[in-house]
Design a protein around this motif. Structure first.
Motif, short mmCIF file in Angstrom:
data_model
loop_
_atom_site.label_atom_id
_atom_site.label_comp_id
_atom_site.label_asym_id
_atom_site.label_seq_id
_atom_site.Cartn_x
_atom_site.Cartn_y
_atom_site.Cartn_z
N ALA A 99 0.84 -1.21 0.00
CA ALA A 99 0.00 0.00 0.00
C ALA A 99 0.87 1.25 0.00
N ASP A 100 2.08 1.10 0.55
CA ASP A 100 3.04 2.20 0.56
C ASP A 100 3.84 2.14 -0.73
N ARG A 101 3.57 3.04 -1.65
CA ARG A 101 4.17 2.99 -2.97
C ARG A 101 5.52 3.69 -3.07
N PHE A 102 5.98 4.26 -1.98
CA PHE A 102 7.20 5.05 -2.04
C PHE A 102 8.35 4.32 -1.33
N GLY A 103 9.54 4.47 -1.86
CA GLY A 103 10.72 3.91 -1.21
C GLY A 103 11.07 2.52 -1.70
N TRP A 104 12.33 2.15 -1.45
CA TRP A 104 12.83 0.85 -1.86
C TRP A 104 12.41 -0.24 -0.87
N ARG A 105 12.13 -1.41 -1.39
CA ARG A 105 11.91 -2.60 -0.57
C ARG A 105 13.07 -3.55 -0.84
N VAL A 106 13.77 -3.92 0.20
CA VAL A 106 14.95 -4.78 0.07
C VAL A 106 14.70 -6.10 0.80
N ILE A 107 15.02 -7.20 0.13
CA ILE A 107 14.84 -8.53 0.70
C ILE A 107 16.16 -9.03 1.28
N PHE A 108 16.11 -9.60 2.48
CA PHE A 108 17.24 -10.30 3.08
C PHE A 108 16.93 -11.80 3.07
#
Length: 356
Positions: free
Chosen positions: A170-179
């Motif tokens: 729902a938050d369309r802003f910023g990077w999502r990083v997977i660990f």
């Protein structure tokens, strides 16, 4: 024509064999392709449009006996296979193909059981495993094109991931990083406190969310890292299937992983990836495969110490991982994030998944 590919090693090995499916289908355009693998391997092959059948061989549990091997060979014989390709260099795989009466059996020269093969290919240790697997076609053609790994999450996989991480997407802003901090081999795991430090650095510098993935066996490791990072770290270890994890990757910006299967999953969905290597090395041919990849490692006289990574550091210091600074990992991550940002604007086709 009916063609069988046998790959019963680890999940990552199955992913790195998928380019062979693509090139086999192109060189033998009227063929039916069968793929024999373990129950775990079958999970990543679901929905593959080029496979006629995924044949499950549970060699570690319900089909570990010689009688089960014979029954599986009888089943394969009933499928009337014409050619078998054996990327997996195990004696059992070669014996299975031999007992199945398959006329053409193609594998690597010098492998255990290679005497039971009809055609053998030199396994070039200087190449990536993807390219080595593709070289199994060399007895039939000298025009082998490069190919990326492929996976095919279903619509239901995407919908499940979006439901479970509703607030994140729902938050369309910023990077999502997977660990992906887990590994079957303990010495290949970057320390938890280091992962947590990398997470804090990334969040402070503008990354929006850290999402921790893995199997059920990785749940406690991920919980510990999540607690150390704080509220913008989300633990989904044990929640998603391998294909659902691939679906998640298509909706994120970057993966940071040990030398394990998620690195190869990222290659399959064109996700930029940072690979952290300790007791092993990308020179073995199992590094991240793609244009936007980085390897973080340290030089030591004692590494590499094992092709897979031992259960315990032979010298008891584990400096191959402990000497890798979280800041070096974070720097590699930001370098890829910036490159991805610009390439999305100049060459967006690089990130199309599935590729056209």
């Amino acid at each position: 024509m009916r063609i069988l590919i046998i790959q019963t090693a680890f999940l990552g090995d199955v992913i790195l064999t998928t380019p062979l499916i693509r090139r086999v289908s192109e060189f033998f355009p009227l063929s039916e392709i069968f793929f024999l693998t373990t129950p775990q391997g079958a999970t990543i092959l679901q929905n593959h449009p080029l496979l006629r059948e995924i044949i499950i061989y549970d060699k570690h549990k319900t089909e570990s006996s010689l009688l089960a091997l014979y029954k599986k060979a009888r089943y394969l014989k009933s499928r009337k296979i014409d050619i078998a390709f054996l990327p997996h260099r195990s004696f059992r795989s070669a014996l299975l193909a031999f007992l199945s009466g398959i006329p053409e059996r193609v594998g690597f020269r010098g492998a255990i059981g290679s005497v039971m093969l009809t055609k053998t290919v030199e396994r070039d240790l200087s190449k990536h495993e993807v390219e080595r697997n593709l070289s199994l076609l060399s007895p039939f053609t000298d025009k082998i094109k490069p190919a990326y790994p492929e996976v095919y999450p279903s619509r239901e996989d995407y919908e499940f991931v979006r439901r479970e991480l509703k607030e994140v997407f729902a938050d369309r802003f910023g990077w999502r990083v997977i660990f992906a901090p887990g590994s079957e081999w303990a010495t290949k795991r970057y320390p938890r406190i280091y992962y947590a430090e990398v997470g804090r650095i990334l969040l402070e510098a503008g990354v929006r969310y850290i999402i921790l993935i893995g199997g059920k066996e990785d749940r406690r490791i991920c919980e510990d890292i999540q607690k150390r990072i704080g509220k913008r770290a989300i633990n989904v270890a044990g929640l998603f299937t391998p294909l659902q994890s691939c679906a998640l990757m298509t909706m994120c910006s970057l993966l940071i992983s040990n030398d394990s299967a998620p690195l190869h999953m990222a290659s399959a969905v064109r996700l930029p990836a940072v690979g952290i290597f300790g007791p092993t090395t990308p020179k073995f041919g199992f590094g991240p495969y793609g244009r936007l990849v980085k390897v973080v490692e340290t030089e030591l006289d004692c590494r590499p110490c094992n092709p897979h990574g031992p259960r315990v550091c032979p010298l008891r210091h584990h400096m191959c991982m402990r000497n890798i600074s979280p800041y070096d990992v974070a720097d590699a991550a930001f370098e890829l994030l910036v490159k991805r940002f610009w390439l999305l604007r100049t060459n967006p086709e690089l990130f199309i998944f599935p590729p056209k």
